[in-house]
Scaffold this active site. Sequence first.
Site, mmCIF file in Angstrom:
data_model
loop_
_atom_site.group_PDB
_atom_site.id
_atom_site.type_symbol
_atom_site.label_atom_id
_atom_site.label_comp_id
_atom_site.label_asym_id
_atom_site.label_seq_id
_atom_site.Cartn_x
_atom_site.Cartn_y
_atom_site.Cartn_z
ATOM 1 N N ARG A 7 0.836 -1.198 0.000
ATOM 2 C CA ARG A 7 0.000 0.000 0.000
ATOM 3 C C ARG A 7 0.870 1.246 0.000
ATOM 4 O O ARG A 7 1.976 1.246 0.526
ATOM 5 C CB ARG A 7 -0.895 0.017 1.241
ATOM 6 C CG ARG A 7 -1.919 -1.101 1.224
ATOM 7 C CD ARG A 7 -2.640 -1.178 2.527
ATOM 8 N NE ARG A 7 -1.671 -1.525 3.561
ATOM 9 C CZ ARG A 7 -1.908 -1.488 4.853
ATOM 10 N NH1 ARG A 7 -3.061 -1.098 5.306
ATOM 11 N NH2 ARG A 7 -0.973 -1.830 5.720
ATOM 12 N N ARG A 64 2.981 3.803 -16.195
ATOM 13 C CA ARG A 64 3.384 3.483 -17.573
ATOM 14 C C ARG A 64 4.665 4.241 -17.934
ATOM 15 O O ARG A 64 5.553 3.697 -18.582
ATOM 16 C CB ARG A 64 2.271 3.841 -18.558
ATOM 17 C CG ARG A 64 0.989 3.068 -18.345
ATOM 18 C CD ARG A 64 0.995 1.757 -19.086
ATOM 19 N NE ARG A 64 -0.287 1.090 -18.942
ATOM 20 C CZ ARG A 64 -0.457 -0.077 -18.337
ATOM 21 N NH1 ARG A 64 0.576 -0.719 -17.829
ATOM 22 N NH2 ARG A 64 -1.653 -0.613 -18.242
ATOM 23 N N CYS A 75 -7.712 2.448 -12.308
ATOM 24 C CA CYS A 75 -7.906 3.655 -11.512
ATOM 25 C C CYS A 75 -9.374 3.780 -11.118
ATOM 26 O O CYS A 75 -10.257 3.375 -11.877
ATOM 27 C CB CYS A 75 -7.515 4.899 -12.299
ATOM 28 S SG CYS A 75 -5.800 4.931 -12.831
ATOM 29 N N GLU A 78 -11.905 7.498 -4.840
ATOM 30 C CA GLU A 78 -12.100 7.192 -3.429
ATOM 31 C C GLU A 78 -13.524 7.573 -3.033
ATOM 32 O O GLU A 78 -14.152 8.426 -3.666
ATOM 33 C CB GLU A 78 -11.139 8.027 -2.562
ATOM 34 C CG GLU A 78 -9.751 7.487 -2.475
ATOM 35 C CD GLU A 78 -9.644 6.226 -1.634
ATOM 36 O OE1 GLU A 78 -10.378 6.077 -0.638
ATOM 37 O OE2 GLU A 78 -8.807 5.394 -1.984
ATOM 38 N N ARG A 90 -3.791 7.078 -3.963
ATOM 39 C CA ARG A 90 -3.468 5.848 -3.235
ATOM 40 C C ARG A 90 -3.193 4.745 -4.251
ATOM 41 O O ARG A 90 -3.719 4.768 -5.361
ATOM 42 C CB ARG A 90 -4.632 5.428 -2.337
ATOM 43 C CG ARG A 90 -4.866 6.338 -1.155
ATOM 44 C CD ARG A 90 -6.098 5.862 -0.364
ATOM 45 N NE ARG A 90 -6.304 6.603 0.856
ATOM 46 C CZ ARG A 90 -6.989 7.741 0.950
ATOM 47 N NH1 ARG A 90 -7.530 8.273 -0.119
ATOM 48 N NH2 ARG A 90 -7.133 8.330 2.119
ATOM 49 N N TYR A 108 3.901 5.793 2.672
ATOM 50 C CA TYR A 108 3.009 6.953 2.750
ATOM 51 C C TYR A 108 3.893 8.182 2.833
ATOM 52 O O TYR A 108 4.644 8.341 3.799
ATOM 53 C CB TYR A 108 2.095 6.843 3.976
ATOM 54 C CG TYR A 108 1.067 5.756 3.825
ATOM 55 C CD1 TYR A 108 -0.238 6.062 3.479
ATOM 56 C CD2 TYR A 108 1.411 4.408 3.994
ATOM 57 C CE1 TYR A 108 -1.186 5.061 3.311
ATOM 58 C CE2 TYR A 108 0.478 3.404 3.830
ATOM 59 C CZ TYR A 108 -0.817 3.738 3.485
ATOM 60 O OH TYR A 108 -1.752 2.746 3.311
ATOM 61 N N ARG A 116 -1.341 7.197 7.741
ATOM 62 C CA ARG A 116 -0.811 6.010 8.424
ATOM 63 C C ARG A 116 0.535 6.342 9.053
ATOM 64 O O ARG A 116 1.576 5.906 8.582
ATOM 65 C CB ARG A 116 -0.650 4.854 7.435
ATOM 66 C CG ARG A 116 -1.931 4.236 6.919
ATOM 67 C CD ARG A 116 -2.807 3.628 8.022
ATOM 68 N NE ARG A 116 -2.144 2.646 8.844
ATOM 69 C CZ ARG A 116 -2.195 1.329 8.656
ATOM 70 N NH1 ARG A 116 -2.902 0.838 7.668
ATOM 71 N NH2 ARG A 116 -1.558 0.521 9.461
#
Length: 144
Positions: A7, A64, A75, A78, A90, A108, A116
């Site tokens: 993540r 890419r 994609c 959120e 994210r 992050y 986080r």
Amino acid sequence: MSIRGIRGATVARENEPEAILSATRELLSAIIEANPGLLPADVASAFFTVTDDLTAVHPALGARQLGWTEVPLMCAREIPVPGSLARCIRVLVHWNTDLPAHAIRHVYIKGAAALRPDLSQLPPVDWDELEGWIAEQLTKANAR
């Protein structure tokens, strides 16, 4: 071999194509640096999300540009939770690796580190070196 999720998140400075692409390349580069051995050939797929205020370009294009040309990318938006972090990108990278889950380093950066803090303690990053590596990857990808 297992598939592991990595993540990561960052923020774009504005809703402009180059700002989104630059932030995405920087995030993926930091993930690669934090997880030695991560190669595009070993990435099963990657899933990007953006907040509603990022509409200028798909962040997958940044992947890419780094040479992830054979990696399936997707994609999405959120969920627009009130008060959530603005201009946030994210990613969830699905990596085919023999590493155990505890060895995976999630990344992050920038304003997204607040999402986080427990996962945001990365070793110091030489941002000039990272930018040089990104430029090298872009040159290689453009030469193909």
